[in-house]
Design an enzyme around this catalytic site. Structure first.
Site, PDB file in Angstrom:
ATOM      1  N   HIS A  12     -12.497 -91.157 -25.374  1.00 30.09           N
ATOM      2  CA  HIS A  12     -11.608 -90.138 -24.790  1.00 30.09           C
ATOM      3  C   HIS A  12     -11.148 -89.077 -25.791  1.00 30.09           C
ATOM      4  O   HIS A  12     -10.083 -88.484 -25.617  1.00 30.09           O
ATOM      5  CB  HIS A  12     -10.398 -90.816 -24.144  1.00 30.09           C
ATOM      6  CG  HIS A  12      -9.498 -91.523 -25.132  1.00 30.09           C
ATOM      7  ND1 HIS A  12      -8.774 -92.639 -24.798  1.00 30.09           N
ATOM      8  CD2 HIS A  12      -9.196 -91.272 -26.432  1.00 30.09           C
ATOM      9  CE1 HIS A  12      -8.075 -93.039 -25.859  1.00 30.09           C
ATOM     10  NE2 HIS A  12      -8.313 -92.215 -26.861  1.00 30.09           N
ATOM     11  N   HIS A  59      -0.817 -91.839 -25.873  1.00 30.62           N
ATOM     12  CA  HIS A  59      -0.735 -91.653 -27.322  1.00 30.62           C
ATOM     13  C   HIS A  59       0.637 -91.071 -27.681  1.00 30.62           C
ATOM     14  O   HIS A  59       0.733 -89.924 -28.130  1.00 30.62           O
ATOM     15  CB  HIS A  59      -1.839 -90.724 -27.804  1.00 30.62           C
ATOM     16  CG  HIS A  59      -3.228 -91.220 -27.534  1.00 30.62           C
ATOM     17  ND1 HIS A  59      -3.811 -91.191 -26.287  1.00 30.62           N
ATOM     18  CD2 HIS A  59      -4.160 -91.757 -28.363  1.00 30.62           C
ATOM     19  CE1 HIS A  59      -5.036 -91.691 -26.367  1.00 30.62           C
ATOM     20  NE2 HIS A  59      -5.269 -92.043 -27.603  1.00 30.62           N
ATOM     21  N   HIS A 197     -13.303 -95.894 -34.627  1.00 31.00           N
ATOM     22  CA  HIS A 197     -12.665 -94.765 -35.309  1.00 31.00           C
ATOM     23  C   HIS A 197     -11.373 -95.202 -35.972  1.00 31.00           C
ATOM     24  O   HIS A 197     -10.715 -96.130 -35.519  1.00 31.00           O
ATOM     25  CB  HIS A 197     -12.453 -93.552 -34.399  1.00 31.00           C
ATOM     26  CG  HIS A 197     -11.558 -93.695 -33.191  1.00 31.00           C
ATOM     27  ND1 HIS A 197     -11.707 -94.655 -32.217  1.00 31.00           N
ATOM     28  CD2 HIS A 197     -10.506 -92.936 -32.792  1.00 31.00           C
ATOM     29  CE1 HIS A 197     -10.796 -94.470 -31.269  1.00 31.00           C
ATOM     30  NE2 HIS A 197     -10.041 -93.446 -31.595  1.00 31.00           N
ATOM     31  N   GLU A 244      -8.620 -99.677 -29.343  1.00 28.24           N
ATOM     32  CA  GLU A 244      -8.619 -99.135 -27.975  1.00 28.24           C
ATOM     33  C   GLU A 244      -9.660 -99.842 -27.101  1.00 28.24           C
ATOM     34  O   GLU A 244      -9.537 -99.872 -25.869  1.00 28.24           O
ATOM     35  CB  GLU A 244      -8.902 -97.626 -27.991  1.00 28.24           C
ATOM     36  CG  GLU A 244      -7.755 -96.807 -28.569  1.00 28.24           C
ATOM     37  CD  GLU A 244      -8.041 -95.308 -28.625  1.00 28.24           C
ATOM     38  OE1 GLU A 244      -7.086 -94.548 -28.811  1.00 28.24           O
ATOM     39  OE2 GLU A 244      -9.212 -94.886 -28.489  1.00 28.24           O
TER      40      GLU A 244
HETATM   41  C1  DHB Z   1      -9.351 -88.829 -32.031  1.00 26.10           C
HETATM   42  C2  DHB Z   1      -9.693 -89.937 -31.252  1.00 26.10           C
HETATM   43  C3  DHB Z   1      -8.757 -90.561 -30.447  1.00 26.10           C
HETATM   44  O1  DHB Z   1      -9.018 -91.677 -29.702  1.00 26.10           O
HETATM   45  C4  DHB Z   1      -7.474 -90.055 -30.349  1.00 26.10           C
HETATM   46  O2  DHB Z   1      -6.626 -90.639 -29.497  1.00 26.10           O
HETATM   47  C5  DHB Z   1      -7.101 -88.948 -31.126  1.00 26.10           C
HETATM   48  C6  DHB Z   1      -8.041 -88.340 -31.963  1.00 26.10           C
HETATM   49  C7  DHB Z   1     -10.349 -88.151 -32.896  1.00 26.10           C
HETATM   50  O3  DHB Z   1     -11.474 -88.622 -33.053  1.00 26.10           O
HETATM   51  O4  DHB Z   1     -10.028 -87.088 -33.456  1.00 26.10           O
HETATM   52 FE    FE Z   2      -7.201 -92.489 -28.592  1.00 31.00          FE
END
Ligand code: DHB
Ligand code: FE
Length: 288
Positions: A12, A59, A197, A244
Site C-alpha cells: 500500500h 498510520h 520494508h 504489516e
Molecule cells: C512506505 C511504505 C509504507 O507501508 C508506509 O506506510 C509508508 C511509506 C514507503 O515505502 O515509503
Molecule cells: Fe504502511
C-alpha cells in the site's frame, strides 16, 4: 447468503498514490509497478464484488498514541480520505456497508474476538492506495468507488501488535460471519500492507526478496503453518514495517480451504522491487 468469493493481497506504499495522483504512472520507474496490476484491473472488472472487506493499517492518521485499537471494524456509512500532510488524496469518499459491518461485528464479537467498533474514521494510504491499484484512478467529482467497503483497521504500528496466529483465526471468524448474513452478496476480502520494508533506523531500506517470495508461496499453500511465524521473524527478515504482512493472514484465514473446502485458485501473482522503500507484493486467490 453472502459469500467470500476471493481474496486480494497488496502492498500500500503512499508514493504509489502520489504517482497516480500526479500523473506519473507512465514513467519507467512506476510503469514497472503499475504493469503488475493490469491483469488485476481486468479481473476485478469481470469479477465485481458487491462489498469489499478491506483489512489495512492506520498510520497514526485516524488513531494516535492516545488510542490504539488492536482490531477496529468500520460500521459507518462513509469514510473520508485522510489528510496525510499534503492534503487528502483526490479520490472518492469511501462508502461503507453499515448493515453487513454491524452483522460481522455482532458475529465475530460473539465468537470472542473483541473488536473495537468505529463509527467515524478517516482512511489513509493503507486503504486508498489498494483501492486505486485495483480500480485505477477515479475522479472524486464525477465518480464513486465501484462498491461499498468495510474498513478493518489492525494495529501493526505500536507494540504489542496481534500475532499472525490470531489474525488467521480472526479471518476464519469473519468468514463465518459473512456466510451467516442473509443477503446474496459477493464479498471480497483484501489483506494489505507489506512486503519487506523498513523505514527507519540503521536497517532502513531493507528488502528481502527470498523471504517475501517464500511468504507468498506459503500463503498460497500452507497458510496454517505460516500463521505460526512469530513477530520476531517478520521484523528480522522483512524489516520493522514488514510486520504489516500479518494482516494478509486475516484475508487468507477467510478462504474456503481453511474451513475444509477446496484449495483456492491463484489468479495472479506479482512481485517487484522497489516502490519507494518497499517491496511490492500482490496476489489474488479465488474460491472455486
Ligand atoms: C512506505 C511504505 C509504507 O507501508 C508506509 O506506510 C509508508 C511509506 C514507503 O515505502 O515509503
Ligand atoms: Fe504502511
Amino acid at each position: 447468503m453472502a459469500r467470500i468469493t476471493a481474496s486480494v493481497y497488496t502492498s500500500h506504499v503512499p508514493a504509489i498514490g502520489a504517482a497516480l495522483d500526479l500523473g506519473k504512472t507512465a514513467e519507467p520507474y512506476w510503469q514497472k509497478v503499475f504493469s503488475g496490476y493490469e491483469p488485476s484491473k481486468a479481473w476485478i472488472e469481470a469479477n465485481r464484488p458487491d462489498v469489499i472487506f478491506l483489512v489495512f493499517n492506520d498510520h497514526a492518521t485516524a488513531f494516535s498514541l492516545e488510542m490504539i485499537p488492536t482490531f477496529a471494524i468500520g460500521t459507518a456509512a462513509e469514510y473520508q480520505p485522510a489528510d496525510e500532510g499534503w492534503g487528502p488524496r483526490p479520490v472518492p469518499t469511501v462508502q461503507g456497508h453499515p448493515a453487513l459491518a454491524a452483522h460481522i461485528a455482532q458475529s465475530v464479537i460473539q465468537e470472542d474476538f473483541d473488536l473495537t467498533i468505529v463509527n467515524r474514521m478517516d482512511v489513509d494510504h493503507g486503504l486508498t492506495v489498494p483501492l486505486s491499484l485495483m480500480f485505477g484512478q477515479r475522479d472524486p467529482k464525477t465518480e464513486a468507488w465501484p462498491c461499498p467497503v468495510i474498513p478493518f483497521a489492525v494495529n501493526v504500528v505500536q507494540y504489542p501488535v496481534p500475532s499472525g496466529r490470531r489474525c488467521f483465526q480472526l479471518g476464519q471468524a469473519i468468514r463465518r460471519a459473512v456466510e451467516s448474513f442473509d443477503e446474496p452478496l459477493n464479498v471480497q476480502i483484501w489483506g494489505t500492507g507489506g512486503m519487506s520494508h523498513q523505514l527507519q533506523g540503521p536497517r532502513a531500506g531493507l528488502i528481502n526478496r527470498d523471504w517475501d517470495n517464500r511468504f507468498l508461496d506459503r500463503l498460497i499453500s500452507e497458510p496454517g503453518s505460516l500463521a505460526q511465524v512469530p513477530h520476531i521473524e517478520y521484523v528480522r527478515e522483512a524489516g520493522s514495517e514488514g510486520i504489516e504482512l500479518v494482516m494478509w493472514l486475516i484475508a487468507r484465514g477467510a478462504m474456503a480451504d481453511v474451513a475444509g473446502g477446496p484449495p483456492p485458485r491463484p489468479v495472479h501473482r506479482f512481485y517487484h522491487v522497489p516502490a519507494s522503500n518497499t517491496a511490492v507484493g500482490h496476489l489474488i486467490l479465488e474460491n472455486v
